[in-house]
Design a protein around this motif. Structure first.
Motif: not given
Lengths: 310, 344, 294
Positions: C49-62, C81-93
């Motif tokens: 719910f809180i993570v925005d897929y397009d920017t925070q998961i698949a995006g790029m923040l060089i 440049g993506r936040d690893v914590f958000l990716r890790v918890i998003y990846g849990a599912h």
């Protein structure tokens, strides 16, 4: 006894034929080998010619028959996309996998059996709790990740060990063998513990104690003598799986075994190599398991009696 | 009777085994089990003592403690002393304990199906004991094991076979061979025939009796079968809820029964003389071993129970030098149980 | 009458579920595992719910790339440049879904054919079990590799691959436990009063044969999660940029010399999840089968 052994060997043949057929069938779904060989730019006529030449237009069962005939009578698994003999390639890699499997299994046994015995003998004491916690952690650690971490520490940061490949002999082997051994050792530690606990409670241990047998011999001769059989079963299964190639760990450490051979072939869409590799591995694994099974007959007088009865 | 007493007086009573005020408890996760609650026992040289009682009365726990074989945890010996040939078992070092087990005191277990190691030949299992206690080499020990097998009526050639190749009665013979291999001064038999066919029982009992005489061994025979007691024992101790409630010579227990529980045991046997008589089983269930009885544990099943039985643990009362009864009802000098009275 | 006989006269009636829970609670490790597992599931759901897929998961923040762990990015940032914590918890599912669905496929097929074999016996059983023998000769990882190679790389195929490759094991377990139960008298009794095979199987046999299957399935979820991560790491499972933990490790591999922390967190996530499930599995084993209790 020998009649039974012969029966088991004969029984293996149809099983091997069927399992190789399943693999052959699944791999025939991967796509057109002609296309893979000629690349994207090939014209339809070129493709059709090659298909005819490779016999790809025949029905599946005919192609399988031809394939397995070549394997059995000529030891020929066909050619891969670079026209190299799949059989030769596989055989060149197999020793590395066997080498890794043996060292890994040796480590597993060396670590796990003593620890399992200690945990059982010290049941519900701190040694037991510590070892059981370590064992379940070891079971839960992905071995390739452990490999990556150890690689960072011992190869990249400390430079004690090579990062990958097999050029440095035993040094190259330490990390892959250790990583494949950890989850196996964890499992065997737990198994040894529970198997020993079963035996430790057995009446015949009480009989032995009542005779005045010393505690060390009680544990190592009477309890372990009975507990070792299921432990050996598990270890032989693990060994068979290792012979099947520690797919991920071999890839992580670029260990030139059959596991990484097959994975790289899958990635390269090298279908013949994948088919041949999987079939060969399946055969080896089945033979090892059969040998182990027969070995039991000599280890356990009860099983021996069963076989002789047949 | 007269002669017996004379022997006792002239011959200094020599006890191979003395148990003094022994208490054993099992501490499990769920409950504390009071298995043995302060028992005293003495075993004279070359006699056989029958230890009688229902399942769960603490018979097995008692004899296991003689070899310090009570599983620990959960078993805890909470008090008392055990003297085997004068040595306090509780004070023995591991080495001394190992030297005692099998040599001074040996045991035959209830279930011959599980009491032999399935992956060792029976010859090796007998020889193992001999090698521990006698100063002999492997081959010599194996030869002695074969001889021992023949003593129990099994061909010596079968020493190289494994337990699964023997029948139940044969396995029990092997157990006996193991126990007697080093001529122990005390032999404990824990319901040695319960797991066997009735037809085999008699053979095994006879064998044990013969060998006991041959080796001049004292014996404790645990059983719940009064018939076996009558055939094999010189003295009897009746156990209930971890206590010995009546003890005496075979004759005293059988002919001059005093304790209501012992009476109950006899009444629940079929009467061979009067086949029309009904069985009179003891009413109620066996005592709850998780209760630390501070009164007579048999009170709620006892037909003679009075107010007093619920208030204190009955005192030991001696009716002869050998006949001990633990029952408060005898505070009343007029009291007698039905059985002895009818017979008398 | 004495006090104890009164107490014994009225035993507390408990449902089977309560009894299992009572046993399970006694195992501290299992309770810790259960709490950890629920926390992981909770985080995974919140992340969706809180993570925005397009920017925070698949995006790029060089501009933020390859930062060490800090207050702003507690697990650091990756090469894009993506936040690893958000990716890790998003990846849990992904891991949880693959683990449970893969096991589900395996249990469903395996148990069904195993139970049929065990219940009906005879030629059908012989045929099914020989087929199972055949499938079991192919090592699990290679069987899964085979399926992925045949059907292509995708999450669905990965689930199928993992499910199919382990189904024969469940068939064996199911057959064995059904055969044990089949011999019991209540099954004979049900047959004697004319109950149909189908009803007997689902009402009488399966519930009683279930314990070993549940225990094995729990362990299998754990191994499935590791297998899924392995496949993704090899590039044969969940494809990048999806933040499956194995795929994240694969992404991090080129930076292991300079940014080793990138390696730590996804792997730790796998290990903790698997550990939690294994602990639960141990607790279930003890609770469901007191005979196995150590």
């Amino acid at each position: 006894m020998w009649k039974y052994v012969l029966k088991r060997i004969l029984f293996l043949i149809p099983i091997m034929l069927l399992s190789s057929f399943i693999v052959f069938y699944l791999m025939s779904l991967t796509g057109d080998p002609a296309q893979a060989k000629l690349g994207e730019d090939a014209t339809e006529e070129q493709l059709e010619m090659l298909r005819e030449q490779m016999g790809l237009n025949d029905p599946l069962i005919v192609r399988y028959g031809r394939y397995i005939g070549n394997v059995v009578f000529h030891g020929d698994l066909g050619k891969d996309i670079w026209d190299k003999s799949v059989f030769d390639e596989y055989m060149a890699r197999l020793p590395y996998t066997i080498y890794l499997a043996c060292v890994s299994m040796f480590l597993t046994a060396l670590i796990s059996v003593p620890l399992g015995i200690i945990a059982a003998v010290r049941q519900n004491k701190w040694e037991d709790f510590t070892l059981s916690a370590l064992a379940i952690a070891g079971m839960s650690i992905p071995n390739f990740w452990l490999g990556l971490l150890l690689m960072i520490k011992f190869a990249l940061q400390l430079s004690w060990l090579p990062t990958s490949g097999a050029e440095n002999g035993i040094l190259s082997l330490i990390l892959p063998a250790f990583c494949t051994a950890v989850p196996n050792a964890a499992l065997i530690t737990r198994m040894t513990r529970s198997s020993m606990l079963d035996c430790i409670r057995a009446d015949y241990l009480r009989t032995a104690r009542a005779k005045g047998v010393k505690e060390g011999r009680i544990v190592l001769k009477h309890a372990l003598g009975n507990a070792i059989i299921p432990i050996l079963t598990s270890m032989s299964n693990q060994f068979a799986i290792l012979i099947g190639g520690s797919v991920v760990v071999e890839t992580v450490f670029a260990w030139p075994g059959v596991g990484s051979l097959i994975i790289n072939a899958v990635k390269a869409k090298n279908t013949n190599m994948v088919t041949g590799g999987i079939i060969m591995t399946t055969v080896f694994v089945a033979i090892i398991l059969l040998l182990v099974d027969l070995l039991y007959a000599f280890l356990d007088p009860r099983i021996k009696a069963q076989y002789q009865g047949k | 009777m007269e002669e017996n007493k004379d022997i006792l007086k002239t011959d200094q009573p020599e006890y191979v085994l003395e148990i003094k005020d022994l208490s054993i408890r099992y501490d499990t996760d769920d409950a504390k089990v009071y298995a043995v609650n302060g028992i005293d026992l003495k075993l004279k040289k070359q006699t056989t003592l029958g230890l009688v009682g229902e399942t769960g009365a603490g018979k097995t726990t008692t004899v296991l403690s003689l070899l310090k074989l009570v599983p620990d945890p959960p078993g805890v010996i909470t008090g008392g002393e055990i003297l085997v040939n004068g040595n306090d078992v509780m004070q023995l070092s591991k080495k001394e304990l190992s030297a005692m087990r099998g040599k001074e005191i040996a045991m035959i277990f209830q279930d011959p199906m599980t009491s032999l190691n399935p992956v060792m030949t029976v010859g090796d299992q007998i020889a193992e004991s001999i090698m521990i206690h006698e100063n002999v080499g492997k081959e010599e020990a194996f030869k002695m094991a074969q001889k021992m097998l023949e003593t129990v009526g099994i061909s010596g050639e079968r020493a190289v076979e494994y337990p699964h190749q023997f029948s139940g009665g044969m396995k029990q013979r092997v157990d006996i061979a193991i126990a007697l291999a080093c001529h122990p001064s005390i032999l404990i038999a824990d319901e040695p025939t319960t797991a066997l066919d009735v037809t085999i029982q008699a053979q095994v009992l006879k064998l044990m009796k013969d060998l006991k005489d041959q080796f001049q061994t004292s014996m404790i025979m645990i059983t719940h079968d009064l018939g076996i007691v009558a055939r094999t024992c010189d003295e009897v101790a009746v156990m209930y809820a971890g206590r010995i409630v009546e003890e005496g010579t075979l004759e005293e227990i059988f002919k001059k029964t005093m304790h209501p529980y012992t009476e109950g045991l006899f009444n629940s046997l079929p009467n061979m003389k009067d086949r029309n008589s009904k069985l009179k089983p003891i009413k109620g269930l066996i005592s709850d071993p998780t209760v630390d009885y501070q009164y007579c544990a048999f009170a709620d099943r006892c037909p003679y129970a009075t107010e007093k039985c619920w208030q204190e643990v009955p005192a030991k009362r001696y009716f002869s030098e050998t006949h001990m009864v633990m029952c408060s009802a005898y505070d009343d000098p007029e009291f007698h149980i039905a059985r002895g009275h009818e017979n008398g | 009458m004495s006090k104890n006989s009164k107490a014994a006269a009225q035993p507390k009636r408990k449902t089977q579920g309560q009894l299992i829970w009572h046993q399970f609670k006694k195992n501290k490790g299992a309770v810790i595992g259960l709490i950890a597992f629920l926390a992981i599931v909770g985080l995974a759901i919140i992340a969706l719910f809180i993570v925005d897929y397009d920017t925070q998961i698949a995006g790029m923040l060089i501009k933020d790339k390859l930062q060490k762990p800090s207050a702003a990015h507690i697990f650091g940032t990756d090469h894009l440049g993506r936040d690893v914590f958000l990716r890790v918890i998003y990846g849990a599912h992904y891991s949880l879904l693959i683990g449970f669905l893969g096991t589900g496929v395996s249990v469903l097929f395996g148990t069904l054919i195993g139970a049929i074999a065990g219940y009906f016996g005879g030629k059908l059983e012989w045929f099914i079990m020989r087929l199972v023998d055949v499938l079991m000769t192919i090592p699990t990882m290679l069987m899964a590799t085979c399926v992925v190679a045949a059907f292509g790389i995708s999450i669905t195929n990965l689930i199928l691959a993992i499910g199919i490759s382990t189904a024969p094991h469940f068939a064996r377990t199911a057959r064995a436990s059904v055969m044990t139960v089949r011999g019991n008298e209540y099954v004979e009794a049900a047959k004697a009063i004319g109950t149909s095979d189908f009803i007997i199987m689902f009402k009488h046999v399966m519930p009683n044969a279930l314990s070993p299957i549940i225990v094995q399935a729990t362990n299998r979820v754990a191994t499935c999660i590791i297998a899924a991560a392995s496949f993704s790491f090899l590039g044969l499972g969940v494809p990048s940029p999806l933040p499956e933990w194995g795929a994240m490790l694969s992404d991090a591999k080129p930076f292991m010399r300079t940014q080793p922390y990138l390696m730590i967190f996804p792997g730790l996530a796998i290990m903790i999840t698997v550990l939690a499930i294994n602990l639960i599995g141990d607790g279930l084993r003890d609770a469901l089968d007191p005979k196995l209790k150590r």
